[in-house]
Design a protein around this motif. Structure first.
Motif, short mmCIF file in Angstrom:
data_model
loop_
_atom_site.label_atom_id
_atom_site.label_comp_id
_atom_site.label_asym_id
_atom_site.label_seq_id
_atom_site.Cartn_x
_atom_site.Cartn_y
_atom_site.Cartn_z
N SER A 189 0.82 -1.21 0.00
CA SER A 189 0.00 0.00 0.00
C SER A 189 0.85 1.25 0.00
N ALA A 190 1.93 1.24 0.75
CA ALA A 190 2.71 2.45 0.91
C ALA A 190 3.50 2.81 -0.34
N ALA A 191 3.90 1.78 -1.09
CA ALA A 191 4.86 2.04 -2.16
C ALA A 191 4.34 1.82 -3.55
N SER A 192 3.31 1.00 -3.70
CA SER A 192 2.96 0.58 -5.04
C SER A 192 2.44 1.70 -5.91
N GLY A 193 1.93 2.77 -5.29
CA GLY A 193 1.44 3.88 -6.09
C GLY A 193 2.52 4.52 -6.92
N ARG A 194 3.79 4.33 -6.56
CA ARG A 194 4.89 4.88 -7.34
C ARG A 194 5.25 4.00 -8.51
N HIS A 195 4.64 2.87 -8.64
CA HIS A 195 5.00 1.93 -9.69
C HIS A 195 3.76 1.58 -10.51
N GLY A 196 3.51 2.40 -11.52
CA GLY A 196 2.47 2.09 -12.48
C GLY A 196 1.08 1.98 -11.89
N LEU A 197 0.40 0.91 -12.29
CA LEU A 197 -1.00 0.71 -11.90
C LEU A 197 -1.16 -0.33 -10.81
N LEU A 198 -0.18 -0.47 -9.95
CA LEU A 198 -0.25 -1.52 -8.93
C LEU A 198 -1.37 -1.25 -7.92
N ASP A 199 -1.59 0.00 -7.55
CA ASP A 199 -2.66 0.26 -6.59
C ASP A 199 -4.04 -0.09 -7.16
N PRO A 200 -4.38 0.37 -8.37
CA PRO A 200 -5.66 -0.09 -8.94
C PRO A 200 -5.74 -1.60 -9.09
N LEU A 201 -4.62 -2.23 -9.46
CA LEU A 201 -4.63 -3.69 -9.57
C LEU A 201 -4.94 -4.32 -8.22
N ARG A 202 -4.38 -3.79 -7.16
CA ARG A 202 -4.66 -4.35 -5.84
C ARG A 202 -6.14 -4.23 -5.51
N GLY A 203 -6.76 -3.14 -5.94
CA GLY A 203 -8.20 -3.01 -5.73
C GLY A 203 -8.98 -4.08 -6.47
N VAL A 204 -8.59 -4.35 -7.72
CA VAL A 204 -9.25 -5.40 -8.50
C VAL A 204 -9.05 -6.76 -7.85
N LEU A 205 -7.83 -7.05 -7.43
CA LEU A 205 -7.53 -8.34 -6.82
C LEU A 205 -8.29 -8.53 -5.52
N ALA A 206 -8.37 -7.48 -4.71
CA ALA A 206 -9.10 -7.59 -3.45
C ALA A 206 -10.57 -7.89 -3.69
N LEU A 207 -11.16 -7.24 -4.69
CA LEU A 207 -12.54 -7.53 -5.03
C LEU A 207 -12.70 -8.97 -5.50
N CYS A 208 -11.78 -9.44 -6.32
CA CYS A 208 -11.86 -10.82 -6.83
C CYS A 208 -11.85 -11.82 -5.69
N VAL A 209 -10.96 -11.62 -4.71
CA VAL A 209 -10.86 -12.54 -3.59
C VAL A 209 -12.14 -12.53 -2.76
N ALA A 210 -12.61 -11.32 -2.43
CA ALA A 210 -13.80 -11.22 -1.60
C ALA A 210 -15.04 -11.76 -2.31
N VAL A 211 -15.19 -11.42 -3.59
CA VAL A 211 -16.35 -11.90 -4.36
C VAL A 211 -16.33 -13.42 -4.45
N TYR A 212 -15.16 -13.98 -4.67
CA TYR A 212 -15.06 -15.44 -4.75
C TYR A 212 -15.52 -16.10 -3.45
N HIS A 213 -14.93 -15.69 -2.35
CA HIS A 213 -15.27 -16.31 -1.08
C HIS A 213 -16.75 -16.14 -0.75
N LEU A 214 -17.24 -14.93 -0.89
CA LEU A 214 -18.63 -14.66 -0.53
C LEU A 214 -19.59 -15.38 -1.47
N SER A 215 -19.24 -15.51 -2.74
CA SER A 215 -20.12 -16.22 -3.66
C SER A 215 -20.22 -17.70 -3.30
N VAL A 216 -19.13 -18.26 -2.80
CA VAL A 216 -19.15 -19.66 -2.37
C VAL A 216 -19.94 -19.79 -1.07
N TRP A 217 -19.65 -18.92 -0.12
CA TRP A 217 -20.31 -19.02 1.19
C TRP A 217 -21.82 -18.78 1.09
#
Length: 351
Positions: free
Chosen positions: A6-34
């Motif tokens: 979180s602290a550093a990735s904003g200085r390297h391209g699109l890593l922060d937006p990617l982390r947002g996408v990945l976090a959604l993917c993980v949460a949506v997956y788990h919650l869709s199963v549960w």
């Protein structure tokens, strides 16, 4: 996922937006199963399984990338080993401790029984070196393995300074070779109840952190960056590999083992590389929203199992899913503001 990124990735391209996408993917997956949204073997179920599970894998690559990219040996020498480890500890531990405390106090049944031994492993974050699923928070296995990286990283940084790229190549290939028995045989050879416990073990995961380190070295070695439009165009076929409805599987671990796992891991690593190597200025509003979500991603990862526990008592199906996800995002934002950000400033000496 961790606050390290979180602290550093904003200085390297699109890593922060990617982390947002990945976090959604993980949460949506788990919650869709549960909340049992899609039947096993359906296209949506398989796509969610790949995106969620390989989203976690991408977070490992990203964590390795950010640490190797932002913490060379000379920085560790300047701040000292104690300060280095303290700052990393403060980025992982406080929110994890809150999760452990809530689980234990309210008897939520996450992880093993909270005996003295397991409490000690969780307080020290040593469980990653013993068994990642000794975490007393659902999904905490990721935290244990990243803590293991932090523990050994100064040695890795010293070896990197001495041997450079050849060391990183040997590390990435050697740890990948260590994963072969687990991925190709050992996980699926377990009794069904024990397969995921075998999947999360260090030999099957830590090579992804090394892949991130190798990517960081390549990133530091060139100033060339992609136009964001090219990044999005190149990302589309990679995403299609993860969401297409073939090959068919019902057991999600079937998509996490065998040679096909490495194909998907190359895709996940490719997505991290594209994001890292992107030239970016001012983000459009969707990118800013995802970047904000990326800053909250560690909290979202740890919190969404708790919101499911609360909401599932009162709602099911799509209503339960939506309420759990929305509440998890709100609590992740609050945790970032009131826990993660102040502790990060403390670690940086800016309190």
């Amino acid at each position: 996922m961790s606050a390290t990124a979180s602290a550093a990735s904003g200085r390297h391209g699109l890593l922060d937006p990617l982390r947002g996408v990945l976090a959604l993917c993980v949460a949506v997956y788990h919650l869709s199963v549960w909340f049992d949204l899609w039947r096993s073997g359906s296209g949506l179920n398989m796509a969610a399984a790949r995106l969620g599970n390989y989203g976690v894998s991408a977070f490992f690559v990203l964590s390795g990338f950010v640490l190797f990219r932002t913490a060379p040996l000379d920085r560790i020498r300047r701040e000292g080993l104690g300060r280095f480890w303290l700052r990393r500890f403060l980025r992982l531990a406080p929110l994890f401790y809150v999760g452990v405390a809530v689980n234990v106090l309210f008897h939520l049944g996450m992880g093993p029984d909270p005996t003295g031994r397991f409490l000690l492993e969780n307080v020290t974050l040593a469980f990653g070196a013993i068994h990642p699923n000794h975490a007393l928070v659902t999904g905490g296995w990721y935290v244990g393995l990243v803590a293991l990286l932090y523990a050994v990283y100064p040695l890795l940084a010293w070896l990197r300074e001495k041997a450079g790229l050849p060391f990183l190549v040997v590390l990435a290939v050697g740890l990948w070779a260590w994963s072969l028995p687990s991925t190709l045989h050992d996980v699926m050879a377990q009794a069904p109840w024990n397969r995921f416990h075998a999947y999360v073990l260090a030999p099957n995961q830590v090579f992804l952190l090394a892949w991130g380190g190798l990517l960081a070295h390549l990133h530091a070695g060139t100033a060339k960056r992609l136009d964001p439009r090219w990044t999005l165009l190149l990302a589309l076929p990679l995403m299609w590999i993860l969401v297409r409805p073939t090959p068919l599987f019902f057991d999600h671990l079937a998509a996490l083992t065998g040679w096909i796992r490495y194909r998907y891991l190359l895709v996940a690593t490719g997505l991290v590389a594209l994001a890292a190597f992107t030239r970016v200025g001012t983000l459009p509003w969707p990118g800013r929203v995802l970047a904000r979500l990326g800053a909250w991603s560690y909290g979202l990862y740890l919190i969404h199992p708790f919101t499911m526990k609360v909401v599932a008592r009162h709602a099911s199906g799509w209503a339960g899913f939506s309420l759990s996800l929305g509440l998890a995002i709100l609590l992740a934002a609050a945790a970032h503001r009131w826990i993660e950000a102040p502790v990060d400033r403390l670690g940086r000496g800016k309190a």
